[in-house]
Design a protein around this motif. Structure first.
Motif, PDB file in Angstrom:
ATOM      1  N   LEU A  48      -6.850 -12.051   1.780  1.00  0.00           N
ATOM      2  CA  LEU A  48      -6.023 -12.413   0.625  1.00  0.00           C
ATOM      3  C   LEU A  48      -4.592 -12.744   1.022  1.00  0.00           C
ATOM      4  CD1 LEU A  48      -7.271  -9.717  -1.916  1.00  0.00           C
ATOM      5  CD2 LEU A  48      -7.751 -12.170  -1.972  1.00  0.00           C
ATOM      6  N   GLY A  49      -4.276 -12.641   2.312  1.00  0.00           N
ATOM      7  CA  GLY A  49      -2.954 -13.010   2.791  1.00  0.00           C
ATOM      8  C   GLY A  49      -2.005 -11.860   3.045  1.00  0.00           C
ATOM      9  N   TYR A  50      -2.487 -10.619   2.939  1.00  0.00           N
ATOM     10  CA  TYR A  50      -1.630  -9.474   3.199  1.00  0.00           C
ATOM     11  C   TYR A  50      -1.629  -9.152   4.689  1.00  0.00           C
ATOM     12  CZ  TYR A  50      -1.515  -8.688  -1.823  1.00  0.00           C
ATOM     13  OH  TYR A  50      -1.318  -8.837  -3.165  1.00  0.00           O
ATOM     14  N   PRO A  51      -0.450  -9.156   5.329  1.00  0.00           N
ATOM     15  CA  PRO A  51      -0.384  -8.924   6.779  1.00  0.00           C
ATOM     16  C   PRO A  51      -0.503  -7.446   7.131  1.00  0.00           C
ATOM     17  CG  PRO A  51       1.817  -9.281   5.921  1.00  0.00           C
ATOM     18  CD  PRO A  51       0.875  -9.451   4.746  1.00  0.00           C
ATOM     19  N   VAL A  52      -1.719  -6.955   7.240  1.00  0.00           N
ATOM     20  CA  VAL A  52      -1.950  -5.556   7.587  1.00  0.00           C
ATOM     21  C   VAL A  52      -2.153  -5.452   9.096  1.00  0.00           C
ATOM     22  CG1 VAL A  52      -3.348  -3.503   7.205  1.00  0.00           C
ATOM     23  CG2 VAL A  52      -3.035  -5.165   5.352  1.00  0.00           C
ATOM     24  N   GLN A  53      -1.316  -4.644   9.734  1.00  0.00           N
ATOM     25  CA  GLN A  53      -1.384  -4.470  11.192  1.00  0.00           C
ATOM     26  C   GLN A  53      -2.119  -3.175  11.507  1.00  0.00           C
ATOM     27  OE1 GLN A  53       2.209  -3.185  13.583  1.00  0.00           O
ATOM     28  NE2 GLN A  53       2.058  -5.297  14.292  1.00  0.00           N
ATOM     29  N   ALA A  54      -3.044  -3.260  12.462  1.00  0.00           N
ATOM     30  CA  ALA A  54      -3.818  -2.089  12.863  1.00  0.00           C
ATOM     31  C   ALA A  54      -3.380  -1.635  14.252  1.00  0.00           C
ATOM     32  CB  ALA A  54      -5.307  -2.409  12.868  1.00  0.00           C
ATOM     33  N   THR A  55      -3.371  -0.317  14.462  1.00  0.00           N
ATOM     34  CA  THR A  55      -3.050   0.234  15.780  1.00  0.00           C
ATOM     35  C   THR A  55      -4.252   1.006  16.301  1.00  0.00           C
ATOM     36  OG1 THR A  55      -2.105   2.225  14.745  1.00  0.00           O
ATOM     37  CG2 THR A  55      -0.595   0.426  15.268  1.00  0.00           C
ATOM     38  N   LYS A  56      -4.417   0.980  17.614  1.00  0.00           N
ATOM     39  CA  LYS A  56      -5.539   1.660  18.241  1.00  0.00           C
ATOM     40  C   LYS A  56      -5.185   3.110  18.501  1.00  0.00           C
ATOM     41  CE  LYS A  56      -7.221  -2.556  20.479  1.00  0.00           C
ATOM     42  NZ  LYS A  56      -7.578  -3.213  21.768  1.00  0.00           N
ATOM     43  N   GLY A  57      -6.211   3.940  18.664  1.00  0.00           N
ATOM     44  CA  GLY A  57      -5.998   5.349  18.930  1.00  0.00           C
ATOM     45  C   GLY A  57      -7.167   6.165  18.455  1.00  0.00           C
ATOM     46  N   LYS A  68       4.250 -14.462   7.359  1.00  0.00           N
ATOM     47  CA  LYS A  68       4.843 -15.792   7.274  1.00  0.00           C
ATOM     48  C   LYS A  68       5.174 -16.186   5.846  1.00  0.00           C
ATOM     49  CE  LYS A  68       2.475 -17.506  11.429  1.00  0.00           C
ATOM     50  NZ  LYS A  68       1.556 -18.536  11.966  1.00  0.00           N
ATOM     51  N   ALA A  69       4.539 -15.543   4.899  1.00  0.00           N
ATOM     52  CA  ALA A  69       4.777 -15.872   3.486  1.00  0.00           C
ATOM     53  C   ALA A  69       4.918 -14.581   2.701  1.00  0.00           C
ATOM     54  CB  ALA A  69       3.621 -16.714   2.926  1.00  0.00           C
ATOM     55  N   MET A  70       5.546 -14.681   1.548  1.00  0.00           N
ATOM     56  CA  MET A  70       5.763 -13.514   0.689  1.00  0.00           C
ATOM     57  C   MET A  70       4.498 -13.257  -0.123  1.00  0.00           C
ATOM     58  SD  MET A  70       8.066 -11.318  -0.280  1.00  0.00           S
ATOM     59  CE  MET A  70       8.304 -10.150  -1.635  1.00  0.00           C
ATOM     60  N   PRO A  71       3.754 -12.166   0.169  1.00  0.00           N
ATOM     61  CA  PRO A  71       2.529 -11.896  -0.582  1.00  0.00           C
ATOM     62  C   PRO A  71       2.835 -11.259  -1.931  1.00  0.00           C
ATOM     63  CG  PRO A  71       2.886 -10.149   0.988  1.00  0.00           C
ATOM     64  CD  PRO A  71       4.001 -11.145   1.194  1.00  0.00           C
ATOM     65  N   PRO A  72       1.890 -11.292  -2.872  1.00  0.00           N
ATOM     66  CA  PRO A  72       2.104 -10.599  -4.144  1.00  0.00           C
ATOM     67  C   PRO A  72       2.258  -9.106  -3.888  1.00  0.00           C
ATOM     68  CG  PRO A  72       0.201 -12.067  -4.249  1.00  0.00           C
ATOM     69  CD  PRO A  72       0.585 -11.978  -2.819  1.00  0.00           C
ATOM     70  N   LEU A  73       3.060  -8.435  -4.703  1.00  0.00           N
ATOM     71  CA  LEU A  73       3.272  -7.001  -4.571  1.00  0.00           C
ATOM     72  C   LEU A  73       2.647  -6.279  -5.753  1.00  0.00           C
ATOM     73  CD1 LEU A  73       7.030  -6.865  -3.507  1.00  0.00           C
ATOM     74  CD2 LEU A  73       5.036  -6.656  -2.034  1.00  0.00           C
ATOM     75  N   VAL A  74       2.169  -5.067  -5.494  1.00  0.00           N
ATOM     76  CA  VAL A  74       1.682  -4.210  -6.564  1.00  0.00           C
ATOM     77  C   VAL A  74       2.796  -3.238  -6.905  1.00  0.00           C
ATOM     78  CG1 VAL A  74      -0.019  -2.489  -7.229  1.00  0.00           C
ATOM     79  CG2 VAL A  74      -0.709  -4.403  -5.775  1.00  0.00           C
ATOM     80  N   ALA A 107      12.928  -0.902  -1.119  1.00  0.00           N
ATOM     81  CA  ALA A 107      12.324  -0.565   0.171  1.00  0.00           C
ATOM     82  C   ALA A 107      11.019  -1.324   0.385  1.00  0.00           C
ATOM     83  CB  ALA A 107      12.075   0.943   0.250  1.00  0.00           C
ATOM     84  N   LYS A 108      10.225  -1.458  -0.674  1.00  0.00           N
ATOM     85  CA  LYS A 108       8.973  -2.211  -0.550  1.00  0.00           C
ATOM     86  C   LYS A 108       9.247  -3.681  -0.248  1.00  0.00           C
ATOM     87  CE  LYS A 108       6.025   0.675  -3.501  1.00  0.00           C
ATOM     88  NZ  LYS A 108       5.186   0.723  -4.714  1.00  0.00           N
ATOM     89  N   LEU A 109      10.228  -4.251  -0.935  1.00  0.00           N
ATOM     90  CA  LEU A 109      10.563  -5.649  -0.706  1.00  0.00           C
ATOM     91  C   LEU A 109      11.061  -5.874   0.720  1.00  0.00           C
ATOM     92  CD1 LEU A 109      12.370  -6.578  -4.031  1.00  0.00           C
ATOM     93  CD2 LEU A 109      10.217  -7.513  -3.213  1.00  0.00           C
ATOM     94  N   GLU A 110      11.939  -4.995   1.204  1.00  0.00           N
ATOM     95  CA  GLU A 110      12.479  -5.137   2.551  1.00  0.00           C
ATOM     96  C   GLU A 110      11.378  -5.077   3.592  1.00  0.00           C
ATOM     97  OE1 GLU A 110      15.458  -5.674   3.823  1.00  0.00           O
ATOM     98  OE2 GLU A 110      16.530  -5.856   1.929  1.00  0.00           O
ATOM     99  N   GLN A 111      10.331  -4.304   3.317  1.00  0.00           N
ATOM    100  CA  GLN A 111       9.262  -4.119   4.285  1.00  0.00           C
ATOM    101  C   GLN A 111       8.457  -5.391   4.533  1.00  0.00           C
ATOM    102  OE1 GLN A 111       6.146  -1.546   3.028  1.00  0.00           O
ATOM    103  NE2 GLN A 111       5.234  -1.360   5.052  1.00  0.00           N
ATOM    104  N   VAL A 112       8.214  -6.167   3.497  1.00  0.00           N
ATOM    105  CA  VAL A 112       7.334  -7.336   3.624  1.00  0.00           C
ATOM    106  C   VAL A 112       8.074  -8.664   3.540  1.00  0.00           C
ATOM    107  CG1 VAL A 112       5.356  -6.075   2.697  1.00  0.00           C
ATOM    108  CG2 VAL A 112       6.854  -7.315   1.129  1.00  0.00           C
ATOM    109  N   LEU A 113       9.383  -8.628   3.349  1.00  0.00           N
ATOM    110  CA  LEU A 113      10.143  -9.865   3.198  1.00  0.00           C
ATOM    111  C   LEU A 113      10.197 -10.625   4.524  1.00  0.00           C
ATOM    112  CD1 LEU A 113      11.548 -10.844   0.602  1.00  0.00           C
ATOM    113  CD2 LEU A 113      13.704 -10.053   1.563  1.00  0.00           C
ATOM    114  N   PRO A 114       9.763 -11.897   4.555  1.00  0.00           N
ATOM    115  CA  PRO A 114       9.866 -12.695   5.785  1.00  0.00           C
ATOM    116  C   PRO A 114      11.317 -12.888   6.191  1.00  0.00           C
ATOM    117  CG  PRO A 114       8.375 -13.718   4.202  1.00  0.00           C
ATOM    118  CD  PRO A 114       9.084 -12.622   3.472  1.00  0.00           C
ATOM    119  N   ALA A 115      11.537 -13.156   7.478  1.00  0.00           N
ATOM    120  CA  ALA A 115      12.892 -13.269   8.008  1.00  0.00           C
ATOM    121  C   ALA A 115      13.702 -14.348   7.293  1.00  0.00           C
ATOM    122  CB  ALA A 115      12.841 -13.547   9.511  1.00  0.00           C
TER     123      ALA A 115
END
Length: 329
Positions: A48-57, A68-74, A107-115
């Motif tokens: 759906l376009g949400y940039p979710v990053q996964a980490t191993k462990g 790259k783009a501003m996704p919809p926010l809940v 805080a939510k906006l700052e987290q996902v806002l593109p550069a």
């Protein structure tokens, strides 16, 4: 447990929008599903376009990052309203005065806002000036968002602090809550170096930085951050006790005053009585009482009563038809 897939994915998205990394096991427990289901739901969010990053462990983790783009926010209703109000009132750097919901949303906006959008926001902020400021110290929005993120993510916070006497120090804390008094922002946190709870005026904080180290929140000595702040302020400065009776029920008065001022109690006659202590000038408290918007009477102290009477007389003269202002002297 959320059984319907769309509802569960929305709940997952809401969790991921909290600025922190979520272990897969914790997300599975929160949602009441298996880790495999969490992985599938994360894949759906990515589609759906949400940039979710996964980490191993051993447990694996997920974090929502800038894309790259501003996704919809809940956003919940409070946050949506706070954004609308905050954008109208915060054309420049007049962040002081917004409530905690505004900071969560920011805080939510700052987290996902593109550069590129962050650059546009910074440019707009630098190019505008608020018509009028509040009576509290202004604070950089970035300071509040960093603090709000560490509170929400239970992440240790390091910052430089300038005390009232001008002395400077470095602090390593476990942030608990941000509290707004209407004039200033305060951080209630556990100071790891001093091994005790402390309150910090946010306008005296600089270089705030999340350390990445998680912690389990400690139990606050008082029942709430607002109560702890009230006791802390009371111990740091001269205060005066006040008693005010309002011709309105407690819930109506409580909705119009900051929680740190006090808690109104029913008087048995349809009104309520507010008792508390304040270190602010009586003029400021008099204005706050008038802003409740109902009839009230100051029972104590006499100085506050005199200030309210003087303020009322001035307001009456100012509102009189054809009122003129006499020059001083």
């Amino acid at each position: 447990m959320t059984t319907d897939t769309p509802g569960r994915i929305l709940q997952l998205l809401s969790l991921l929008q909290t600025p922190r990394e979520w272990p897969g096991g914790e997300l599975a427990e929160r949602l009441g599903v298996s880790r495999r289901t969490v992985r599938r739901d994360v894949d759906r969010l990515r589609e759906l376009g949400y940039p979710v990053q996964a980490t191993k462990g051993s447990d694996g983790g997920y974090r929502l990052v800038a894309g790259k783009a501003m996704p919809p926010l809940v956003l919940d209703d409070e946050e949506a309203v706070a954004i609308a109000v905050g954008l109208r009132a915060g054309a420049g750097h007049a962040v002081a005065g917004v409530d905690e919901a505004s900071v969560r949303a920011l805080a939510k906006l700052e987290q996902v806002l593109p550069a590129r959008l962050r650059h546009r926001v910074s440019t707009l902020q630098a190019a505008t000036t608020p018509l009028a400021g509040g009576d509290g110290a202004s604070i950089a929005p970035e300071t509040l968002t960093v603090m709000a993120s560490t509170v929400a993510g239970r992440e240790r916070l390091r910052f430089a602090y300038r005390a009232k006497d001008g002395s400077e120090s470095r602090r390593l804390t476990e942030p608990y809550r941000l509290v707004s008094t209407g004039r200033r922002w305060y951080l209630v946190a556990y100071d790891l170096d001093r091994e005790d709870w402390r309150t910090f005026r946010v306008d005296r904080v600089s270089e705030p930085a999340a350390t990445g180290a998680r912690f389990t929140p400690r139990e606050l000595p008082e029942g709430s951050a607002a109560e702890y702040l009230r006791r802390s302020i009371r111990g740091q400065q001269e205060t005066y006790a006040f008693t005010v009776r309002f011709a309105a029920p407690p819930e109506a008065v409580a909705s119009r005053i900051p929680g740190w001022v006090g808690t109104p109690e029913a008087d048995g006659a349809g009104g309520c009585v507010l008792r508390g202590e304040s270190g602010d000038p009586v003029e400021w408290l008099a204005v706050r009482l008038a802003m409740v918007g109902c009839e009230f009477a100051v029972l104590a102290p006499d100085e506050l009563g005199a200030c309210v009477r003087d303020l009322g007389a001035r307001m009456s003269r100012a509102g009189a038809a054809g009122a003129e202002v006499a020059p001083p002297g």
